[in-house]
Design a protein around this motif. Structure first.
Motif, short mmCIF file in Angstrom:
data_model
loop_
_atom_site.label_atom_id
_atom_site.label_comp_id
_atom_site.label_asym_id
_atom_site.label_seq_id
_atom_site.Cartn_x
_atom_site.Cartn_y
_atom_site.Cartn_z
N VAL A 182 0.92 -1.23 0.12
CA VAL A 182 -0.02 0.11 -0.09
C VAL A 182 0.84 1.14 -0.09
O VAL A 182 1.97 1.21 0.67
CB VAL A 182 -1.12 -0.04 1.21
N VAL A 183 0.59 2.15 -0.81
CA VAL A 183 1.16 3.40 -0.70
C VAL A 183 0.18 4.45 -0.33
O VAL A 183 -0.61 5.08 -1.09
CB VAL A 183 1.62 3.86 -2.25
N PRO A 184 0.02 4.73 1.01
CA PRO A 184 -1.43 5.36 1.44
C PRO A 184 -0.95 7.02 1.40
O PRO A 184 -0.74 7.66 2.39
CB PRO A 184 -1.06 4.88 3.16
N MET A 185 -1.10 7.60 0.28
CA MET A 185 -1.09 8.92 -0.09
C MET A 185 -1.87 10.04 0.54
O MET A 185 -1.75 10.97 1.19
CB MET A 185 -1.05 9.26 -1.58
N GLY A 186 -3.38 9.36 0.49
CA GLY A 186 -4.39 10.44 0.97
C GLY A 186 -4.49 11.42 -0.07
O GLY A 186 -3.98 11.35 -1.19
N PRO A 187 -5.55 12.21 0.03
CA PRO A 187 -5.95 13.08 -1.21
C PRO A 187 -4.98 14.15 -1.26
O PRO A 187 -4.28 14.70 -0.54
CB PRO A 187 -7.22 13.90 -0.90
#
Ligand code: ZN
Length: 411
Positions: free
Chosen positions: A141-146
């Motif tokens: 997972v690459v949890p960037m967010g918006p």
């Protein structure tokens, strides 16, 4: 889809928990004198739940399991008044990630994928739902967010992201940014999981082409776990949903009567195994239909059509329920008209009349086109509108869909 014996037994467990917790729905059942159900008819006579019921339960009135079992809450955005708070038990959180993992598998993802998540994290269910499902699948997972497009693109290139999870508008923005910077050869995306907004075929084609990826529609709402309760498959003919966790009905939004498979109406969802905040016959106000028959992909999970709008947009004309999105669908069959249109409804000489204004260029026979559109509306929806064709550019341009419908009956 008829409710099965197993599902009835599951609903009965949900009913018992709701009565025991003395929640709003438990009280509704007590008022109706219902303690359990045994047939499909019984089920269809159960009261609905509404968004307002959920708001009135603020802050923790929906909590149906004992507090020591609750591990998390999520909240839906409160654009009008109080937000809705949904409590989750550890099992609810796990069930949700199991459903989400299925979504990814349906879209052909595996444990070698690198999934970049651009949905928001926090009270909102989106980001964390996408993440839990991906971890369950074993993907990275690459949890960037918006937001922060530059950083998104940097990570996408450096980490060789293969899957983009985002809204359709953000996917389009990224696609445009990639084109502008001429970095397409450094992008390794193969699939996009797109959620939470209604989007047109035109936009979908553009995103798919510019990013060079296959797109999948994901469905869900915070009140019922969150995103991940259904997803389209590679045949792209509706979204499979998980009927071992949910029972979905389509109802006539005015009469509340259950509609047969294939007919357009309001999506109503019942949770079958939820502990923290079970919901029985929850009215989503989403507009869709259940697609009859089996999907060519071979999956036995039933299908809900793409959400084509909200029931709040519904118009009643000559006794027929009509949605602007249905008119839009029909107009798409006519390449000679522009994407602009206007609907005016009036009540003249004791009857409802719909005037439909469309635009085209001067090379088309206006009268002939009007006739063809009118007969198409008649055959698809069931009444004949008065179609008026005007010169290209004459209709007002508006960002808002609702502005396209003017109901003069109530002015
Ligand atoms: Zn399928």
């Amino acid at each position: 889809m008829n409710i099965t014996e197993t599902q009835i037994a599951q609903v009965n467990k949900q009913i018992q928990a709701l009565i025991k917790a003395e929640s709003f729905y438990g009280k509704k059942l007590e008022d109706a004198g219902v303690e359990s159900i045994s047939t499909a008819d019984d089920f269809e006579n159960l009261p609905f739940s509404e968004k307002n019921d959920l708001r009135n339960a603020y802050p923790l009135g929906l909590m149906t399991a004992p507090e020591e079992k609750i591990v998390r809450i999520h909240s839906s955005s409160g654009t009008t008044g109080l937000p809705v708070i949904i409590p989750y038990t550890a099992k609810d959180v796990d069930d949700w990630s199991v459903m989400f993992k299925r979504c990814y598998e349906m879209a052909g993802l595996n444990d070698m994928d690198r999934i970049q998540i651009t949905a928001g994290y926090g009270l909102w269910t989106a980001g964390i739902g996408f993440q839990a499902g991906a971890e369950k699948l074993g993907s990275m997972v690459v949890p960037m967010g918006p937001g922060n497009t530059d950083k998104q693109l940097q990570m996408m290139m450096d980490l060789k992201t293969t899957v983009l999870c985002s809204t359709s508008s953000y996917a389009l923005l990224l696609a445009e940014a990639i084109e502008e910077r001429a970095i397409k050869d450094k992008i390794h995306l193969r699939k996009g999981i797109i959620g939470s907004e209604r989007w047109g075929e035109k936009m979908r084609k553009r995103i798919s082409k510019e990013l060079g990826i296959e797109l999948y529609d994901i469905y869900g709402l915070t009140e019922i776990y969150g995103p991940g309760i259904g997803i389209s498959c590679s045949h792209d003919c509706g979204m499979h949903y998980w009927d071992d966790y949910l029972y979905i009905e389509i109802i006539d939004p005015v009469t509340g009567k259950v509609l047969p498979d294939g007919e357009l109406g309001e999506v109503v969802i019942t949770t079958l195994v939820k502990e923290g905040a079970p919901l029985i016959r929850y009215r989503t106000h989403d507009l869709s239909r259940i697609i009859p028959g089996e999907c060519p992909c071979g999956s036995k999970f039933p299908r809900l059509d793409t959400i084509i709008g909200r029931t709040d947009d519904m118009m009643k004309i000559k006794g027929v329920n009509v949605f602007p999105s249905q008119i839009e669908e029909i107009l798409k069959e006519f390449p000679e008209v522009s994407s602009e249109y206007q609907i005016r409804i009036s009540h003249l000489d004791g009857k409802d009349t719909m005037r439909l204004y469309v635009e085209t260029n001067g090379t088309i026979d206006f009268l002939d086109l009007a006739k063809r559109i009118a007969s198409r509306v008649k055959s698809k929806i069931g009444f004949t509108p008065l179609v008026k064709v005007v010169e290209l550019g004459l209709l007002p341009r508006s960002e808002k869909k609702s502005k396209r419908v003017i109901d003069e009956r109530y002015e």
